[in-house]
Each structure stands twice: as structure tokens, then as C-alpha cells.
Write a protein that holds these residues in place. Structure first.
Motif, PDB file in Angstrom:
ATOM      1  N   PHE A   7       0.839  -1.202   0.000  1.00 28.45           N
ATOM      2  CA  PHE A   7       0.000   0.000   0.000  1.00 28.45           C
ATOM      3  C   PHE A   7       0.874   1.253   0.000  1.00 28.45           C
ATOM      4  CE2 PHE A   7      -4.535  -0.266   0.083  1.00 28.45           C
ATOM      5  CZ  PHE A   7      -4.789  -1.611   0.259  1.00 28.45           C
ATOM      6  N   TYR A   8       1.912   1.263   0.842  1.00 27.77           N
ATOM      7  CA  TYR A   8       2.840   2.399   0.828  1.00 27.77           C
ATOM      8  C   TYR A   8       3.466   2.551  -0.557  1.00 27.77           C
ATOM      9  CZ  TYR A   8       2.866   3.315   5.869  1.00 27.77           C
ATOM     10  OH  TYR A   8       2.522   3.671   7.143  1.00 27.77           O
ATOM     11  N   GLU A   9       3.839   1.454  -1.167  1.00 25.66           N
ATOM     12  CA  GLU A   9       4.466   1.479  -2.485  1.00 25.66           C
ATOM     13  C   GLU A   9       3.521   2.099  -3.529  1.00 25.66           C
ATOM     14  OE1 GLU A   9       7.269  -1.599  -4.814  1.00 25.66           O
ATOM     15  OE2 GLU A   9       5.263  -2.370  -4.377  1.00 25.66           O
ATOM     16  N   VAL A  10       2.240   1.723  -3.478  1.00 20.89           N
ATOM     17  CA  VAL A  10       1.254   2.277  -4.412  1.00 20.89           C
ATOM     18  C   VAL A  10       1.166   3.792  -4.238  1.00 20.89           C
ATOM     19  CG1 VAL A  10      -1.218   2.392  -4.918  1.00 20.89           C
ATOM     20  CG2 VAL A  10      -0.102   0.171  -4.674  1.00 20.89           C
ATOM     21  N   VAL A  11       1.082   4.246  -2.998  1.00 20.95           N
ATOM     22  CA  VAL A  11       0.967   5.682  -2.742  1.00 20.95           C
ATOM     23  C   VAL A  11       2.235   6.412  -3.172  1.00 20.95           C
ATOM     24  CG1 VAL A  11       0.743   7.436  -0.939  1.00 20.95           C
ATOM     25  CG2 VAL A  11      -0.722   5.414  -0.908  1.00 20.95           C
ATOM     26  N   MET A  12       3.387   5.861  -2.870  1.00 22.12           N
ATOM     27  CA  MET A  12       4.642   6.519  -3.236  1.00 22.12           C
ATOM     28  C   MET A  12       4.811   6.584  -4.757  1.00 22.12           C
ATOM     29  SD  MET A  12       5.797   7.500  -0.381  1.00 22.12           S
ATOM     30  CE  MET A  12       7.427   8.026  -0.744  1.00 22.12           C
ATOM     31  N   LEU A  13       4.403   5.530  -5.464  1.00 21.05           N
ATOM     32  CA  LEU A  13       4.581   5.471  -6.904  1.00 21.05           C
ATOM     33  C   LEU A  13       3.509   6.252  -7.654  1.00 21.05           C
ATOM     34  CD1 LEU A  13       6.241   4.240  -9.221  1.00 21.05           C
ATOM     35  CD2 LEU A  13       4.729   2.253  -9.129  1.00 21.05           C
ATOM     36  N   TYR A  14       2.249   6.044  -7.295  1.00 22.18           N
ATOM     37  CA  TYR A  14       1.140   6.626  -8.049  1.00 22.18           C
ATOM     38  C   TYR A  14       0.515   7.855  -7.396  1.00 22.18           C
ATOM     39  CZ  TYR A  14       1.368   2.275 -10.673  1.00 22.18           C
ATOM     40  OH  TYR A  14       1.787   1.228 -11.431  1.00 22.18           O
ATOM     41  N   GLY A  15       0.870   8.156  -6.158  1.00 21.10           N
ATOM     42  CA  GLY A  15       0.271   9.272  -5.432  1.00 21.10           C
ATOM     43  C   GLY A  15       0.308  10.599  -6.170  1.00 21.10           C
ATOM     44  N   PRO A  16       1.463  11.022  -6.693  1.00 19.37           N
ATOM     45  CA  PRO A  16       1.505  12.313  -7.391  1.00 19.37           C
ATOM     46  C   PRO A  16       0.589  12.371  -8.617  1.00 19.37           C
ATOM     47  CG  PRO A  16       3.715  11.635  -6.772  1.00 19.37           C
ATOM     48  CD  PRO A  16       2.809  10.461  -6.496  1.00 19.37           C
ATOM     49  N   VAL A  17       0.484  11.285  -9.351  1.00 18.46           N
ATOM     50  CA  VAL A  17      -0.394  11.261 -10.531  1.00 18.46           C
ATOM     51  C   VAL A  17      -1.862  11.275 -10.102  1.00 18.46           C
ATOM     52  CG1 VAL A  17      -1.104   9.895 -12.530  1.00 18.46           C
ATOM     53  CG2 VAL A  17       1.320  10.102 -11.954  1.00 18.46           C
TER      54      VAL A  17
END
Length: 80
Positions: free
Chosen positions: A22-32
Motif C-alpha cells: 500500500f505504501y508502495e502504491v501511494v509513493m509510486l502513483y500518489g503524485p499522478v
């Protein structure tokens, strides 16, 4: 199935593989996701207090998949 959030402090980096993803998803896709949300709703944030999370098991091409839906109130930025 609806889930109620339990707030607690997680270690950093997360040691549980599920939580780490979940952290990985937010870190990777959060800005988009943020950019798209701002285009759709205007500048603001999604409430984490007034939010519902839904988790479903879905079948796709014969494989089990997890579908997460975050349904939160949109809070426009305000000047004080």
C-alpha cells in the motif's frame, strides 16, 4: 464488505508485505492520482476522517483480484 479503520502507528519502513505494498502504491502513483483529482475536483484533499473503504474479491480472466474503493469527502483548499 465494509471495513472500519483502526488507527495505529506502523513501523517505517513497513515490515508487513501487505502494508508495504500500500505504501508502495501511494509513493509510486500518489503524485499522478493527486494531479488527476485536482483536475476533476479542483485543488483540495480527500478526507480520511469522513471516508469509507470497500474491499471486494473479483474474478478476472480466471484469477482472483482485490478491488479497493476509497470513498472520501472532497475538501477544497481554503485560505485562512
Amino acid at each position: 464488505m465494509s471495513l472500519k479503520a483502526l488507527r495505529n502507528v506502523q513501523p517505517w519502513p513497513p515490515t508487513d508485505p501487505f502494508v508495504y505494498r500500500f505504501y508502495e502504491v501511494v509513493m509510486l502513483y500518489g503524485p499522478v492520482i493527486k494531479d488527476v483529482a485536482h483536475e476533476m475536483f479542483g485543488d483540495g484533499i480527500m478526507s480520511a476522517i469522513d471516508m469509507k473503504l470497500d474491499l471486494k474479491k473479483v474474478e478476472e480472466h480466471g484469477a482472483e483480484r482485490a478491488e479497493f474503493t476509497f470513498n472520501g469527502k472532497w475538501l477544497p483548499y481554503r485560505r485562512f
